[in-house]
Design an enzyme around this catalytic site. Sequence first.
Site, mmCIF file in Angstrom:
data_model
loop_
_atom_site.group_PDB
_atom_site.id
_atom_site.type_symbol
_atom_site.label_atom_id
_atom_site.label_comp_id
_atom_site.label_asym_id
_atom_site.label_seq_id
_atom_site.Cartn_x
_atom_site.Cartn_y
_atom_site.Cartn_z
ATOM 1 C CB CYS A 1 19.127 -10.222 -21.606
ATOM 2 S SG CYS A 1 18.122 -11.194 -22.748
ATOM 3 C CB THR B 1 22.506 -2.520 -6.155
ATOM 4 O OG1 THR B 1 22.163 -2.550 -7.547
ATOM 5 C CG2 THR B 1 24.008 -2.331 -6.021
ATOM 6 C CB SER C 1 20.881 -1.811 -12.683
ATOM 7 O OG SER C 1 19.857 -1.699 -11.700
ATOM 8 C CB CYS D 1 16.629 -17.162 -25.076
ATOM 9 S SG CYS D 1 18.397 -17.234 -24.674
ATOM 10 C CB CYS E 1 23.826 -13.079 -27.476
ATOM 11 S SG CYS E 1 23.373 -13.539 -25.788
ATOM 12 C CB CYS F 1 15.418 -12.600 -28.322
ATOM 13 S SG CYS F 1 17.137 -12.048 -28.508
ATOM 14 N NE ARG G 1 22.339 -9.973 -16.648
ATOM 15 C CZ ARG G 1 22.028 -11.214 -16.254
ATOM 16 N NH1 ARG G 1 20.899 -11.773 -16.665
ATOM 17 N NH2 ARG G 1 22.826 -11.895 -15.469
#
Length: 619
Positions: A591, A402, A117, A594, A588, A563, A366
């Site tokens: 995140c 958050t 984040s 895709c 990968c 991606c 992310r």
Amino acid sequence: MPLPLCALSSQAHHCLHALKSLKKDCLLPLYTARWASTSSVPRITTHYTIHSRDKDKRWEGVNMERFAEEADVVIVGGGPAGLSAAIRLKQLANEHGKEVRVCLVEKAAQIGAHILSGACLEPRALEELIPDWKERGAPLQTPVTEDRFGILTKNSRIPVPILPGLPMTNHGNYIVRLGHFVNWLGEQAEALGVEVYPGYAAAEVLFHEDGSVKGIATNDVGIQKDGAPKAIFERGLELHAKVTFFAEGCHGHLAKQLYNKYNLREKCQPQSYGIGLKELWLIDEKKWKPGRVEHTVGWPLDRHTYGGSFLYHLNEGEPLVALGLVVGLDYQNPYLSPFKEFQQWKHHPSVEPTLEGGQRIAYGARALNEGGFQSIPKLTFPGGVLIGCSPGFMNVPKIKGTHTAMKSGMLASEAVFNQLTNENLQSKTIGLHIPEYEENLKKSWVWKELYAVRNIRPSCHGVLGIYGGMIYTGIFYWILRGMEPWTLKHPGPDSDQLKPAKDCTPIEYPKPDGKISFDLLSSVALSGTNHEHDQPPHLTLKDDSVPVNKNLAIYDGPEQRFCPAGVYEYVPLEKGEGLRLQINAQNCVHCKTCDIKDPSQNINWVVPEGGGGPAYNGM
């Protein structure tokens, strides 16, 4: 059938130990698994969620029994929401002298290792949960001292004043490395007696015969990439509970199943998402302004592509900055590459001088929820609840989720605890249904906060794009504080927004210079991403023919651009003409982009073996 806890407790713990022994402690080099989407080469998808093991002769005679453990509450996901829920449950149990067993499973090898984040943290929920957080050493070391906002053109920055009361105001907030904060929350949870199991991915939702949630099963380990069992194959462990909390984060793969089974999205709009790309840099100390928060909109994105940047100066004993770009996944041009947009942004005249002479030390990405109030699904169902970024409580104009995620977990725990300790409880299902959680959430400051800003994100879909959203914020939010008697709608699922490639102009991105901007693979290497290479790719396709026949033919293969980790590539066939899809599953970073943006909705992200994925250090 799993055996009861009384008979298998020691065996179940042995199973946990055995599963743990299979995990790899070392980081392997990035591995490229070569698969193809034509009949002339090996099939792409070998995962058992697509190809049933019941019909595979290689699985004949394999022991598929799973051991089971019983708990009062099982929590899936060790992020802010899941850990806050666990902490609040044990606080209540201790206050009332009750025994409540709480088990939390987290797919990352360490708590916080999959967390990414910005992050600028509003401490409201933390102050409610742990009032003495300062004395307990919470890693909130950088109070915001300066707030800046601007609009970027290609060569200039137009400053925009941040008026009091606008969502972007950060007075009283803290710049944090959220992974470190989450790791600290994990320590607080364990100190209260929560059983925390990092490195165990929840792969399956279990159900009672009455249709209520029974718990979860962790993933099997010891499967070859072609789908066959290895000699060291071990079944996952079942964790049963009266109530299961699903706190998987944005676009959780179990939550997707629950939405369908219980029709939880029947009365809400489709979720909308963004992809956030982030780097950490060590910069020249002379350029370091601890506590400064900077946000921008505009270049390099056009006005119809929602997004913006952040640049935060941390104060952690060294001249460290966190910077990134968020791109709304409702963009239309299939040639857009969020990663390359981010690299290009760093060369803006208002950004590059800060980074010159510095060193990039971390990279990650992310997806995040952007649907807001309109996209919140039903949160409760027999045997389970949805909390945190899984259902999506992010305050988009604030760029913060958050605090709302933490509060949702706390409210869920309070409602669940009341039912667990109700001696006169009469439940219609074996798994407890806790509608009080959703009722209490709607009475809380979370609901009020999200309702007030509900129209800001969808207001960006007009002719003026993101600038129309800024005007809307200035007129309606600043004056009416969200009390306007209408609620705007999102245009639909992000996967439906791409235009055919023939209707769009290809985007020519500048080559990275290796000093400010970088290539994709060297970036992924900084994420610490690692997966056991000899396992079925967890990026599964419902139909292996779709990538070439539809995505490539109509949209020129957008997955190779959206991606942020170089997982998807179209490469020439070994024989003959044409292209095939290659999935580099080892790269990968989890995140979920895709799964969200695929225009065919053919990609289904599932969990790899527990412990796999990025190894973020305070991202």
